[in-house]
Structure formats: structure tokens, C-alpha cells
Design a protein around this motif. Structure first.
Motif, PDB file in Angstrom:
ATOM      1  N   ASP A 186       0.737  -1.260   0.171  1.00  0.00           N
ATOM      2  CA  ASP A 186       0.273  -0.130   0.383  1.00  0.00           C
ATOM      3  C   ASP A 186       0.313   1.611   0.173  1.00  0.00           C
ATOM      4  O   ASP A 186       0.654   2.157  -0.727  1.00  0.00           O
ATOM      5  CB  ASP A 186      -0.790   0.136   0.879  1.00  0.00           C
ATOM      6  CG  ASP A 186      -2.353  -0.816   0.704  1.00  0.00           C
ATOM      7  OD1 ASP A 186      -2.356  -1.713  -0.106  1.00  0.00           O
ATOM      8  OD2 ASP A 186      -3.340  -1.195   2.078  1.00  0.00           O
ATOM      9  N   ASP A 187       1.473   1.121   0.776  1.00  0.00           N
ATOM     10  CA  ASP A 187       2.894   2.388   0.695  1.00  0.00           C
ATOM     11  C   ASP A 187       3.698   2.796  -0.158  1.00  0.00           C
ATOM     12  O   ASP A 187       3.807   3.720  -1.443  1.00  0.00           O
ATOM     13  CB  ASP A 187       3.772   1.943   1.835  1.00  0.00           C
ATOM     14  CG  ASP A 187       3.285   2.156   3.112  1.00  0.00           C
ATOM     15  OD1 ASP A 187       2.299   3.061   3.285  1.00  0.00           O
ATOM     16  OD2 ASP A 187       3.815   1.795   4.433  1.00  0.00           O
ATOM     17  N   TRP A 188       4.258   1.409  -1.097  1.00  0.00           N
ATOM     18  CA  TRP A 188       4.846   1.480  -1.892  1.00  0.00           C
ATOM     19  C   TRP A 188       4.178   1.789  -3.520  1.00  0.00           C
ATOM     20  O   TRP A 188       4.299   2.308  -4.037  1.00  0.00           O
ATOM     21  CB  TRP A 188       5.271   0.129  -2.608  1.00  0.00           C
ATOM     22  CG  TRP A 188       6.068  -0.013  -3.770  1.00  0.00           C
ATOM     23  CD1 TRP A 188       5.453  -0.856  -4.839  1.00  0.00           C
ATOM     24  CD2 TRP A 188       8.187  -0.081  -3.825  1.00  0.00           C
ATOM     25  NE1 TRP A 188       6.595  -0.792  -5.994  1.00  0.00           N
ATOM     26  CE2 TRP A 188       7.367  -0.234  -5.378  1.00  0.00           C
ATOM     27  CE3 TRP A 188       8.840   0.916  -3.404  1.00  0.00           C
ATOM     28  CZ2 TRP A 188       8.710   0.285  -6.162  1.00  0.00           C
ATOM     29  CZ3 TRP A 188       9.513   1.439  -4.132  1.00  0.00           C
ATOM     30  CH2 TRP A 188      10.203   0.889  -5.664  1.00  0.00           C
ATOM     31  N   GLU A 189       2.593   1.191  -3.266  1.00  0.00           N
ATOM     32  CA  GLU A 189       1.779   1.966  -4.292  1.00  0.00           C
ATOM     33  C   GLU A 189       1.512   3.365  -4.874  1.00  0.00           C
ATOM     34  O   GLU A 189       1.247   3.684  -5.388  1.00  0.00           O
ATOM     35  CB  GLU A 189       1.003   0.389  -4.906  1.00  0.00           C
ATOM     36  CG  GLU A 189       1.470  -0.386  -5.024  1.00  0.00           C
ATOM     37  CD  GLU A 189       0.188  -1.813  -4.389  1.00  0.00           C
ATOM     38  OE1 GLU A 189      -0.612  -1.367  -4.694  1.00  0.00           O
ATOM     39  OE2 GLU A 189       0.285  -2.655  -5.514  1.00  0.00           O
ATOM     40  N   GLN A 190       2.058   3.773  -3.897  1.00  0.00           N
ATOM     41  CA  GLN A 190       1.228   4.972  -3.725  1.00  0.00           C
ATOM     42  C   GLN A 190       2.654   6.281  -4.140  1.00  0.00           C
ATOM     43  O   GLN A 190       2.530   7.368  -4.442  1.00  0.00           O
ATOM     44  CB  GLN A 190       1.325   5.738  -1.955  1.00  0.00           C
ATOM     45  CG  GLN A 190       0.011   4.758  -1.084  1.00  0.00           C
ATOM     46  CD  GLN A 190      -0.043   5.709   0.226  1.00  0.00           C
ATOM     47  OE1 GLN A 190       0.448   6.875   0.886  1.00  0.00           O
ATOM     48  NE2 GLN A 190      -0.934   4.969   0.944  1.00  0.00           N
ATOM     49  N   LEU A 191       3.713   5.914  -4.405  1.00  0.00           N
ATOM     50  CA  LEU A 191       4.623   6.171  -4.842  1.00  0.00           C
ATOM     51  C   LEU A 191       4.288   6.798  -6.060  1.00  0.00           C
ATOM     52  O   LEU A 191       3.880   6.075  -6.901  1.00  0.00           O
ATOM     53  CB  LEU A 191       6.036   5.520  -4.504  1.00  0.00           C
ATOM     54  CG  LEU A 191       6.550   5.358  -3.149  1.00  0.00           C
ATOM     55  CD1 LEU A 191       7.849   4.635  -3.273  1.00  0.00           C
ATOM     56  CD2 LEU A 191       7.349   7.221  -2.188  1.00  0.00           C
ATOM     57  N   SER A 192       5.452   7.252  -6.722  1.00  0.00           N
ATOM     58  CA  SER A 192       5.016   8.306  -8.473  1.00  0.00           C
ATOM     59  C   SER A 192       6.233   6.797  -9.157  1.00  0.00           C
ATOM     60  O   SER A 192       7.349   6.569  -8.192  1.00  0.00           O
ATOM     61  CB  SER A 192       5.072   9.273  -8.822  1.00  0.00           C
ATOM     62  OG  SER A 192       7.237   9.733  -8.234  1.00  0.00           O
ATOM     63  N   LEU A 193       5.751   6.821 -10.382  1.00  0.00           N
ATOM     64  CA  LEU A 193       7.114   5.700 -11.354  1.00  0.00           C
ATOM     65  C   LEU A 193       8.455   6.371 -11.461  1.00  0.00           C
ATOM     66  O   LEU A 193       9.297   5.004 -10.803  1.00  0.00           O
ATOM     67  CB  LEU A 193       6.541   6.194 -12.508  1.00  0.00           C
ATOM     68  CG  LEU A 193       7.645   4.919 -13.439  1.00  0.00           C
ATOM     69  CD1 LEU A 193       7.610   3.795 -12.698  1.00  0.00           C
ATOM     70  CD2 LEU A 193       7.237   5.178 -14.919  1.00  0.00           C
ATOM     71  N   LYS A 194       8.213   7.741 -11.081  1.00  0.00           N
ATOM     72  CA  LYS A 194       9.806   8.184 -10.797  1.00  0.00           C
ATOM     73  C   LYS A 194      10.199   8.053  -9.415  1.00  0.00           C
ATOM     74  O   LYS A 194      11.728   7.423  -9.089  1.00  0.00           O
ATOM     75  CB  LYS A 194       9.322   9.764 -11.377  1.00  0.00           C
ATOM     76  CG  LYS A 194      11.497  10.123 -10.850  1.00  0.00           C
ATOM     77  CD  LYS A 194      11.891   9.382 -11.949  1.00  0.00           C
ATOM     78  CE  LYS A 194      13.762  10.151 -11.828  1.00  0.00           C
ATOM     79  NZ  LYS A 194      14.736   9.622 -13.206  1.00  0.00           N
ATOM     80  N   GLU A 195      10.211   7.586  -8.347  1.00  0.00           N
ATOM     81  CA  GLU A 195       9.834   8.118  -7.252  1.00  0.00           C
ATOM     82  C   GLU A 195      10.342   5.681  -7.331  1.00  0.00           C
ATOM     83  O   GLU A 195      11.584   5.916  -6.556  1.00  0.00           O
ATOM     84  CB  GLU A 195       8.728   8.198  -6.265  1.00  0.00           C
ATOM     85  CG  GLU A 195       8.609   9.696  -5.817  1.00  0.00           C
ATOM     86  CD  GLU A 195       7.778  10.152  -5.378  1.00  0.00           C
ATOM     87  OE1 GLU A 195       7.844  11.233  -4.652  1.00  0.00           O
ATOM     88  OE2 GLU A 195       6.352   9.281  -5.434  1.00  0.00           O
ATOM     89  N   GLN A 196       9.741   5.000  -7.553  1.00  0.00           N
ATOM     90  CA  GLN A 196       9.775   3.689  -7.338  1.00  0.00           C
ATOM     91  C   GLN A 196      10.926   3.667  -8.140  1.00  0.00           C
ATOM     92  O   GLN A 196      12.092   2.586  -7.600  1.00  0.00           O
ATOM     93  CB  GLN A 196       8.679   3.089  -8.091  1.00  0.00           C
ATOM     94  CG  GLN A 196       7.371   3.172  -7.264  1.00  0.00           C
ATOM     95  CD  GLN A 196       6.496   2.930  -7.914  1.00  0.00           C
ATOM     96  OE1 GLN A 196       6.695   1.747  -9.110  1.00  0.00           O
ATOM     97  NE2 GLN A 196       4.770   1.803  -6.862  1.00  0.00           N
ATOM     98  N   GLU A 197      11.310   4.067  -8.767  1.00  0.00           N
ATOM     99  CA  GLU A 197      12.476   3.441 -10.163  1.00  0.00           C
ATOM    100  C   GLU A 197      13.698   4.324  -9.656  1.00  0.00           C
ATOM    101  O   GLU A 197      14.983   4.080  -9.207  1.00  0.00           O
ATOM    102  CB  GLU A 197      12.540   4.513 -10.790  1.00  0.00           C
ATOM    103  CG  GLU A 197      10.968   3.772 -12.347  1.00  0.00           C
ATOM    104  CD  GLU A 197      11.493   4.312 -13.586  1.00  0.00           C
ATOM    105  OE1 GLU A 197      10.503   3.730 -14.425  1.00  0.00           O
ATOM    106  OE2 GLU A 197      12.246   5.916 -13.851  1.00  0.00           O
ATOM    107  N   ASN A 198      13.617   5.283  -8.428  1.00  0.00           N
ATOM    108  CA  ASN A 198      15.543   6.241  -7.664  1.00  0.00           C
ATOM    109  C   ASN A 198      14.638   5.300  -6.800  1.00  0.00           C
ATOM    110  O   ASN A 198      16.277   4.721  -6.195  1.00  0.00           O
ATOM    111  CB  ASN A 198      14.778   7.822  -7.372  1.00  0.00           C
ATOM    112  CG  ASN A 198      14.402   8.460  -8.256  1.00  0.00           C
ATOM    113  OD1 ASN A 198      15.152   8.336  -9.288  1.00  0.00           O
ATOM    114  ND2 ASN A 198      13.835   9.866  -8.331  1.00  0.00           N
ATOM    115  N   VAL A 199      14.328   4.426  -6.335  1.00  0.00           N
ATOM    116  CA  VAL A 199      14.425   3.430  -4.868  1.00  0.00           C
ATOM    117  C   VAL A 199      14.891   2.409  -5.181  1.00  0.00           C
ATOM    118  O   VAL A 199      16.416   1.901  -4.448  1.00  0.00           O
ATOM    119  CB  VAL A 199      13.119   3.363  -4.692  1.00  0.00           C
ATOM    120  CG1 VAL A 199      13.191   2.290  -3.378  1.00  0.00           C
ATOM    121  CG2 VAL A 199      12.051   4.754  -3.137  1.00  0.00           C
TER     122      VAL A 199
END
Length: 475
Positions: free
Chosen positions: A329-342
Motif C-alpha cells: 500500500d505504501d509502495w504503490e502510493q509512490l510515483s513511477l519516478k520515485e519507485q525507480e529512484n528507490v
């Protein structure tokens, strides 16, 4: 964290099963760990010693290599152990009743050898279904009972992996299926050695893992005297093996914990490709490959004993097992760019963020490359950066996990994530080194939680006529 990312400590590529291949557990093919390079005709006769009534070998189902589609008899009846006659190598064959029967599809015909230099299920390609289960020896059970149990388990693994019925009281769950690339792997936990009076044979490498900041471990679902890993490309074949192993335990051992997992099914994609995890990330880009010259040195205990390991661990490996909850639930609130930066890689194709538009999953990551503002393209705390072997003194492990989803918890959030399994010759130099580094600043850590843990010594493979662990228990 050495777990659910597209990390450079990732899992084996998910590949389509080769039709009717027999795969030695210690003979991977180029580019696909554990996959044989040549097709082998599969014997159709009942194996020696198999029950003659109502429990004909599942091996009878195997027909032409490369045939597609598992069909029933022409009249719609199920084909299985009790088929009236064995299949020939023709495209179809007749049962005793005269019904035309088709051969297994390539998925069901895949077979991995039980005997070999190493145990199966280590370099074997990822299977679609898996079960991890730990046992504790029963009160009063010791070395003698443990030896008898491993003897029973090894014979069961050999039979089921060959597509045969269990030796006794087969449930018929896998009656219609071939081996489906089934593997069964056995290991010993730290507590096993005290229970069996074998403390002097316990490897130093089995010392308990240190604590990590992301740990919220459930002791009831951690460790154990014995550990069994089961994998197959068919869910019923995997369950059949699980149920048979549990029944074989009898009064000698009881289940401590069990976890069930899955991966993408072979053939589900247009072409073989690296698997994705439940975060949607390509997961398996930089896993060590058997073709690499130092693969065996990193993953398997040497035969010479020069490493200080006990002789019974020659050609074995150490498995670290972690149930890692993904906070989806927390992960899917990130934008695509934020996920890729993680992660440090593109979500679409796994290419490194430093690679540019033409980069691919295998493009080398440039850790020093910056954008027009001088910011690192791969962030300093990106998971793929921190977990790289060259950022951890060369530490590497062979990751071979399963995803899991156990429904919704009491708070209404998914109980899902990764059943992380990694293999290495030395867990202190492998898992512990990398996890300590991740523990100090991995961007992924806030989106995961380690909920159970185990470390197991997995001895080398059994030779013909041997059972797994015989050199320990009878040495």
C-alpha cells in the motif's frame, strides 16, 4: 536489502521449460542455471520396485519430447498412474482400453535429477510453485531417528522427482502429471546438531545471524531442526511432494512452520525473460551465473576442506531464508519516478537509470554519472547501488526466491511479499555482508519488513544408493 528489488543480487532468470529434458542437478546449461542442453528420451516402463497395482509410475505419461498440450484420453477419461499401457515415443499411444492418449506437454515433462554433485533446487531454474517447510525433531528422537527420516525423505524425493508414485500410500494428487521439474532440497538448522549429539560436526558458518534494524521476526516461524524446499512447475505436483514429505515424517518430526510461494509460470511470456516481483520490478538482473569462473567458489563449499568446513559439507551450500513482507500500500502510493529512484533501475525493462534511453537490463550501471544539475542518476541510497558486489567487497549470493500472498491481515492490508532464499558458500561473507550494508541506508528498507528468518546447512547431493546427509549421520 537483499530481497525484493531488481537488485544486483537478484534471482535466476525465469525461463521456459525445455521439453522432456532430464536435468542433472549439477549440470546447468549455458545462460540458464540448472537447465540441461540436450533432450533425453524418457523411459515409459514402471520403475523397479514401484507398486504394481493402482500406483503405476507417473513416468508412463511422458511421450514425445516437444509435444504440446496435456490431453486426456479420447473418451475424456483421466490418464494417470493406472494407465493400462505405457506411452511410446509416438505422438500418441493407446491405453489398454484402446483409448488414444496424448503425451505430456513440455511443461509436465521437465525432469530434474535427484542424485548429483549438488542437491537439486539450488541452480535449478525458478519454478512456478514452491513450499518452504521447517521441522523439529520429536521429543526423544535423535541421530538414529534422524537418519531413518532422511533415508525415507531421500527415497521419496528421488521417486517423485522421477515422476513416480510415492512408495507407500500415494494420495494420487499428482496422478495425471509428469515430474513438472519437481525438486526437493534438504537442510539442517543450528539446533539439529544438539538434538542429535553431533555438536562437534556443526559448522561455524551456522552461527546465528546478527540482528538487523528491519527485523520484526516471529520466532515461531523462524529456524528449525530441519528444512525442506520444494519447487515444481505445477501446483498439484508441488503439493503432492509437500504432503508426502509431511506424511513421511511420521513420529520422528513435526512441522514447525510452512510457507507457500509462487513465481511466473514458464511460457507465460512471449519469450524467456527475467521474473518480476510483487512490486512490479524486474528481479534477477545480476544474479551470479554458473558460467562465471568464480561461481562455485561463491556458492558451494569446496571438496578440499581448506575452507575449514566439515567434510560432510563438501559440495554443499548455506541457505538463508527470510519471509520479507512488502508494504505494498505504501509502495504503490509512490510515483513511477520515485519507485525507480528507490531501486535505481527503470521499472519497464530493468535498465539502470544511468544508462540512457537505449539502455537495457544488462547495461552496466555507471555509479558516478550525473544529470545536468549534478545529481547522481542512480541515487546514493538506491537499492541496486548498495547491493552491488563491487560495493560489498565482492560479496555475492545466488538469490532464488518465491513470491507469497497470504490474504489480507487484520489491518486490511495485503500480507504479501517475498520468500527470500539465497545460497552461498559462506553466509557471513554473502548475506550478512550485504544485509549490513543495506541496513545502514537502503531506500527500499522503509517499504519492507523481515518477519521470519532461518539459516540452514545444505549438504552436497546424494550419490547413487545414498541419502542426503548420510556422511554426517553415519560418518
Amino acid at each position: 536489502m537483499t530481497d525484493p528489488s531488481t537488485t544486483d543480487q537478484s534471482t535466476t532468470d525465469q525461463s521456459t521449460t525445455v521439453a522432456s529434458t532430464t536435468v542433472p542437478s549439477d549440470a546447468p546449461a549455458e545462460g540458464v542455471p540448472g537447465k540441461g542442453t540436450s533432450a533425453k528420451g524418457v523411459p515409459s516402463e514402471v520403475s523397479e520396485g514401484a507398486p504394481s497395482e493402482g500406483a503405476i509410475s507417473r513416468r508412463r505419461l511422458l511421450g514425445t519430447a516437444g509435444a504440446t498440450g496435456l490431453a486426456l484420453g479420447a473418451a475424456g477419461g483421466a490418464v494417470g498412474y493406472a494407465a493400462g499401457s505405457s506411452f511410446s515415443s509416438d505422438a500418441s499411444s493407446s491405453s489398454a482400453s484402446g483409448e488414444e492418449v496424448a503425451p505430456l506437454s513440455s511443461l509436465g515433462a521437465g525432469e530434474v535429477m535427484f542424485q548429483g554433485k549438488h542437491q537439486p533446487g539450488i541452480t535449478t531454474p525458478l519454478q512456478a510453485r514452491g513450499h518452504l517447510v521447517a521441522f523439529d525433531l520429536a521429543a526423544g528422537a535423535g541421530r538414529k531417528e534422524a537418519a531413518a527420516l532422511l533415508r525415507r525423505w531421500s527415497e521419496t524425493a528421488r521417486r517423485l522427482m522421477a515422476g513416480e508414485a510415492a512408495a507407500q500410500d500415494d494420495t494420487g494428487v499428482a496422478r495425471d502429471a509428469g515430474p513438472s521439474s519437481l525438486t526437493v532440497t534438504f537442510g539442517f538448522g543450528h539446533s539439529f546438531f544438539a538434538r542429535t549429539g553431533l555438536e562437534k560436526q556443526r559448522p561455524d558458518s551456522l552461527d546465528p545471524l546478527p540482528d538487523f534494524s528491519s527485523d520484526q521476526l516471529d520466532k515461531a516461524r523462524s529456524n528449525g531442526d530441519l528444512w525442506v524446499q520444494i519447487g515444481a512447475d505445477d501446483a498439484l505436483v508441488a503439493f503432492h511432494a509437500l504432503r508426502t514429505i509431511q506424511k513421511d515424517a511420521g513420529g520422528a518430526a513435526r512441522v514447525r512452520w510452512q510457507m507457500n510461494g509462487f513465481n511466473r509460470s514458464p511460457g507465460a511470456t512471449a519469450h524467456p525473460m527475467t521474473a518480476r516481483n510483487l512490486m512490479g520490478q524486474i528481479d534477477g538482473t545480476r544474479n551470479p551465473k554458473p558460467a562465471e569462473p568464480d561461481f562455485d567458489e561463491r556458492i558451494f563449499v569446496p571438496e578440499s576442506g581448506a575452507s575449514g568446513e566439515p567434510a560432510w559439507m563438501a559440495n554443499g551450500s548455506y541457505a538463508v531464508v527470510r519471509r520479507i513482507r512488502m508494504l505494498l500500500d505504501d509502495w504503490e502510493q509512490l510515483s513511477l519516478k520515485e519507485q525507480e529512484n528507490v531501486i535505481g533501475r527503470r521499472k519497464s525493462d530493468g535498465a539502470p537509470l544511468s544508462g540512457g534511453s537505449k539502455a537495457t537490463e544488462t547495461t552496466e550501471m555507471d555509479l558516478g554519472k550525473t544529470d545536468s544539475r549534478g545529481d547522481l542518476l542512480v541515487p546514493i541510497n538506491a537499492h541496486a547501488r548498495i547491493s552491488r558486489p563491487d560495493q560489498n567487497g565482492g560479496a555475492a549470493m545466488l538469490r532464488r526466491p518465491f513470491s507469497f500472498h497470504d490474504g489480507i491481515d487484520a489491518k486490511g492490508v495485503p500480507d504479501a511479499g517475498l520468500l527470500f532464499v539465497c545460497w552461498q558458500a559462506d553466509p557471513l561473507r554473502g548475506f550478512v555482508t550485504v544485509q549490513r550494508k543495506l541496513d545502514r541506508g537502503d531506500a527500499l528498507s522503509k517499504f519492507i519488513r523481515h518477519e521470519s528468518s532461518g539459516l540452514f546447512a545444505v549438504p552436497g547431493g546424494a550419490a547413487k544408493g545414498e541419502y542426503v546427509g548420510q556422511r554426517l549421520l553415519e560418518g
